[in-house]
Design a protein around this motif. Sequence first.
Motif, PDB file in Angstrom:
ATOM      1  N   ASP A  79       0.611  -1.479   0.534  1.00 20.86           N
ATOM      2  CA  ASP A  79      -0.111  -0.195   0.034  1.00 20.86           C
ATOM      3  C   ASP A  79       0.896   1.390  -0.022  1.00 20.86           C
ATOM      4  OD1 ASP A  79      -2.331  -1.200  -0.440  1.00 20.86           O
ATOM      5  OD2 ASP A  79      -2.423  -1.219   2.022  1.00 20.86           O
ATOM      6  N   HIS A  80       2.146   1.076   0.559  1.00 15.64           N
ATOM      7  CA  HIS A  80       2.300   2.526   0.867  1.00 15.64           C
ATOM      8  C   HIS A  80       3.587   2.449  -0.495  1.00 15.64           C
ATOM      9  CE1 HIS A  80       2.345   2.156   5.312  1.00 15.64           C
ATOM     10  NE2 HIS A  80       2.100   3.042   5.236  1.00 15.64           N
ATOM     11  N   ILE A  81       3.838   1.182  -1.063  1.00 12.62           N
ATOM     12  CA  ILE A  81       4.756   1.346  -2.087  1.00 12.62           C
ATOM     13  C   ILE A  81       3.959   2.238  -3.472  1.00 12.62           C
ATOM     14  CG2 ILE A  81       5.719   0.225  -4.540  1.00 12.62           C
ATOM     15  CD1 ILE A  81       7.094  -1.480  -2.062  1.00 12.62           C
ATOM     16  N   ARG A  82       2.397   1.868  -3.672  1.00 12.41           N
ATOM     17  CA  ARG A  82       1.236   1.691  -4.799  1.00 12.41           C
ATOM     18  C   ARG A  82       1.307   3.983  -4.080  1.00 12.41           C
ATOM     19  NH1 ARG A  82      -2.464  -0.969  -2.981  1.00 12.41           N
ATOM     20  NH2 ARG A  82      -2.656  -2.069  -4.142  1.00 12.41           N
ATOM     21  N   ILE A  83       1.247   4.545  -2.878  1.00 15.21           N
ATOM     22  CA  ILE A  83       0.661   5.398  -2.861  1.00 15.21           C
ATOM     23  C   ILE A  83       1.957   6.270  -3.261  1.00 15.21           C
ATOM     24  CG2 ILE A  83       0.830   6.994  -0.923  1.00 15.21           C
ATOM     25  CD1 ILE A  83      -0.912   4.994   1.209  1.00 15.21           C
ATOM     26  N   GLY A  84       3.226   5.838  -3.214  1.00 15.81           N
ATOM     27  CA  GLY A  84       4.482   6.689  -3.574  1.00 15.81           C
ATOM     28  C   GLY A  84       4.329   6.807  -4.839  1.00 15.81           C
ATOM     29  N   LEU A  85       4.213   5.575  -6.532  1.00 17.31           N
ATOM     30  CA  LEU A  85       3.949   5.371  -7.080  1.00 17.31           C
ATOM     31  C   LEU A  85       2.455   6.276  -7.811  1.00 17.31           C
ATOM     32  CD1 LEU A  85       4.710   1.591  -7.703  1.00 17.31           C
ATOM     33  CD2 LEU A  85       6.608   3.593  -8.088  1.00 17.31           C
ATOM     34  N   GLU A  86       2.219   5.709  -7.045  1.00 26.05           N
ATOM     35  CA  GLU A  86       0.870   7.018  -7.945  1.00 26.05           C
ATOM     36  C   GLU A  86       0.816   8.289  -7.646  1.00 26.05           C
ATOM     37  OE1 GLU A  86      -3.112   5.355  -5.684  1.00 26.05           O
ATOM     38  OE2 GLU A  86      -3.068   4.007  -6.964  1.00 26.05           O
ATOM     39  N   ALA A  87       1.422   8.660  -7.134  1.00 24.67           N
ATOM     40  CA  ALA A  87       1.934  10.459  -6.299  1.00 24.67           C
ATOM     41  C   ALA A  87       3.252  10.431  -7.606  1.00 24.67           C
ATOM     42  CB  ALA A  87       2.620  10.713  -4.844  1.00 24.67           C
ATOM     43  N   GLY A  88       3.626  10.063  -8.343  1.00 22.91           N
ATOM     44  CA  GLY A  88       4.537  10.345  -9.222  1.00 22.91           C
ATOM     45  C   GLY A  88       6.137  10.618  -8.632  1.00 22.91           C
ATOM     46  N   LEU A  89       5.713   9.525  -7.121  1.00 21.97           N
ATOM     47  CA  LEU A  89       8.051  10.020  -6.435  1.00 21.97           C
ATOM     48  C   LEU A  89       8.339   8.772  -6.897  1.00 21.97           C
ATOM     49  CD1 LEU A  89       6.128  10.744  -3.077  1.00 21.97           C
ATOM     50  CD2 LEU A  89       6.999  12.092  -5.188  1.00 21.97           C
ATOM     51  N   THR A  90       9.679   8.631  -6.769  1.00 20.27           N
ATOM     52  CA  THR A  90      10.596   7.736  -6.591  1.00 20.27           C
ATOM     53  C   THR A  90      10.535   7.269  -5.170  1.00 20.27           C
ATOM     54  OG1 THR A  90      12.110   8.022  -8.275  1.00 20.27           O
ATOM     55  CG2 THR A  90      13.117   7.329  -6.701  1.00 20.27           C
ATOM     56  N   VAL A  91      10.595   5.748  -5.100  1.00 18.40           N
ATOM     57  CA  VAL A  91      10.544   5.177  -3.842  1.00 18.40           C
ATOM     58  C   VAL A  91      11.801   4.172  -3.511  1.00 18.40           C
ATOM     59  CG1 VAL A  91       9.093   3.969  -2.447  1.00 18.40           C
ATOM     60  CG2 VAL A  91       7.595   5.284  -4.592  1.00 18.40           C
ATOM     61  N   PHE A  92      12.273   3.879  -2.292  1.00 16.26           N
ATOM     62  CA  PHE A  92      12.694   3.017  -1.494  1.00 16.26           C
ATOM     63  C   PHE A  92      11.979   2.068  -0.205  1.00 16.26           C
ATOM     64  CE2 PHE A  92      15.677   1.535   1.492  1.00 16.26           C
ATOM     65  CZ  PHE A  92      16.705   1.354   1.030  1.00 16.26           C
ATOM     66  N   THR A  93      12.030   1.361  -0.892  1.00 15.33           N
ATOM     67  CA  THR A  93      11.172  -0.154   0.599  1.00 15.33           C
ATOM     68  C   THR A  93      12.013  -0.561   0.535  1.00 15.33           C
ATOM     69  OG1 THR A  93       9.748  -1.282   0.781  1.00 15.33           O
ATOM     70  CG2 THR A  93      10.137  -1.622  -0.948  1.00 15.33           C
ATOM     71  N   GLU A  94      11.810  -0.892   2.038  1.00 16.01           N
ATOM     72  CA  GLU A  94      13.045  -2.111   3.164  1.00 16.01           C
ATOM     73  C   GLU A  94      12.390  -3.605   2.493  1.00 16.01           C
ATOM     74  OE1 GLU A  94      16.226  -3.350   4.334  1.00 16.01           O
ATOM     75  OE2 GLU A  94      16.469  -1.112   3.918  1.00 16.01           O
ATOM     76  N   LYS A  95      13.410  -4.364   2.158  1.00 21.16           N
ATOM     77  CA  LYS A  95      12.346  -5.776   2.390  1.00 21.16           C
ATOM     78  C   LYS A  95      11.826  -6.636   3.468  1.00 21.16           C
ATOM     79  CE  LYS A  95      15.367  -7.036   5.283  1.00 21.16           C
ATOM     80  NZ  LYS A  95      15.232  -8.079   6.348  1.00 21.16           N
ATOM     81  N   PRO A  96      11.592  -6.956   3.228  1.00 20.64           N
ATOM     82  CA  PRO A  96      11.392  -8.242   1.848  1.00 20.64           C
ATOM     83  C   PRO A  96       9.851  -6.819   0.967  1.00 20.64           C
ATOM     84  CG  PRO A  96       9.745  -8.912   3.367  1.00 20.64           C
ATOM     85  CD  PRO A  96      11.497  -8.323   4.347  1.00 20.64           C
ATOM     86  N   ILE A  97      10.349  -7.079  -0.027  1.00 22.78           N
ATOM     87  CA  ILE A  97       9.503  -6.149  -0.852  1.00 22.78           C
ATOM     88  C   ILE A  97       7.824  -6.164  -0.760  1.00 22.78           C
ATOM     89  CG2 ILE A  97       9.176  -7.389  -2.834  1.00 22.78           C
ATOM     90  CD1 ILE A  97      10.015  -4.889  -4.389  1.00 22.78           C
ATOM     91  N   VAL A  98       7.276  -6.958  -0.910  1.00 23.72           N
ATOM     92  CA  VAL A  98       5.644  -7.675  -0.496  1.00 23.72           C
ATOM     93  C   VAL A  98       5.603  -8.664   0.516  1.00 23.72           C
ATOM     94  CG1 VAL A  98       5.011  -6.458  -2.160  1.00 23.72           C
ATOM     95  CG2 VAL A  98       5.509  -8.919  -2.802  1.00 23.72           C
TER      96      VAL A  98
END
Length: 393
Positions: A79-98
């Motif tokens: 959900d947090h990745i989706r929010i960032g991508l939908e806002a047009g941002l570059t996103v860094f996420t810690e592992k595991p990715i999902v």
Amino acid sequence: MKVAIIGLGFRLGYLGQIFSQIDPNFEIVGYVDPAPAGMPRLLEAGIPAGRAYDTPEALIASESFDLLMIGSPNHLHLDHIRIGLEAGLTVFTEKPIVVSIEESFQLASLLNRYGHDRLLVGLVLRYSPLYRDLRKAQAEGLLGEVVSIEASEHIAPYHGAFFMRDWRRYSRYAGSFMLEKCCHDLDLYNGVVGARPRYVASFGGRKSFTPSNAPGNVGLNDLEVYHRKPSGWLGSDKVFDSDGDIIDYQTAIVEYESGASLTFHTNLNVPDEFRRFCVMGSKGMAEGDFVRGFMDVHDAHTSEKRISNRYQAPSTTSHHYGADEQMAADVLAHMTSGAALPVSALDAIEAGILALAMDEARQNRKVIDLAPVWERYDTCLHGSAPASQAKTA
């Protein structure tokens, strides 16, 4: 570089310190976390965490920054990745990715829509000097075709006790121990083999952190060694009587699409811990250990030792054998100049799928054929069908 943080836990508190040491212009403009466990480390280092926000949407709407960093519990990543991508941002996420195969399909569809290069992932061991030297030796032809790999990740009892006390003890939040902790290692060996895993079998359970192993009448929960590493959200004092559902040992075997095989073992109660591998190829063998800090490469025909490297972390407080410092430098270079990174979101998804298949194999006592999973994953990744049509095997 300016960043915003969703999930300011211990990990991103540490990474904030590392990034600030490398980039004098590093700034955290704001964060979302109702109980930021990583805040004390930042404050101790004199690093302001910016303004606190109640929601990711409020943070994104109110601040201007270069990178959105996600360190929330694993089950919230998608959900947090989706929010960032939908806002047009570059996103860094810690592992595991999902945390599931189904979420892997959903993320693949998101990456098809918004672009693979918009999502960076903290599979930090790809940045370690030892692994880079392993891949260099492989690229120079010293190993030949990869035939088989023997590998392990073994952690000390104090660290195993942390998993039994932390929110990671619940698979509904972490995914599983194999996913949460060992996706690093599985990603490394996927990269070495250069092919996707096809067949997976696995066995394991919990035999060390059980009530019968509590020492005498003292009670294991009273012993300092098992509380050396603090727990955060949903933390508990219970160790051997933990209510978690994770394992404390597991063994898996994998056959890749190339025909190469991997054996992998993890254990959470190893007093003299090690994190080793032996990659055996048609022309040579590479043996190394991240904890004990060495890598040797031998020629298969002459038995000559071609490489004998020794490694030491840059400081006693450095995590991941110096890889965090290199990751921070590489991410900064990527953000400022577009420099290539050694690991991608797709690598992270594939390592996660392997870990999840290992757990399915363990729980159901069967060999998992990943071919149908890869077929549906590729369909989502390339946009031929929506993720909602993709189901696990």
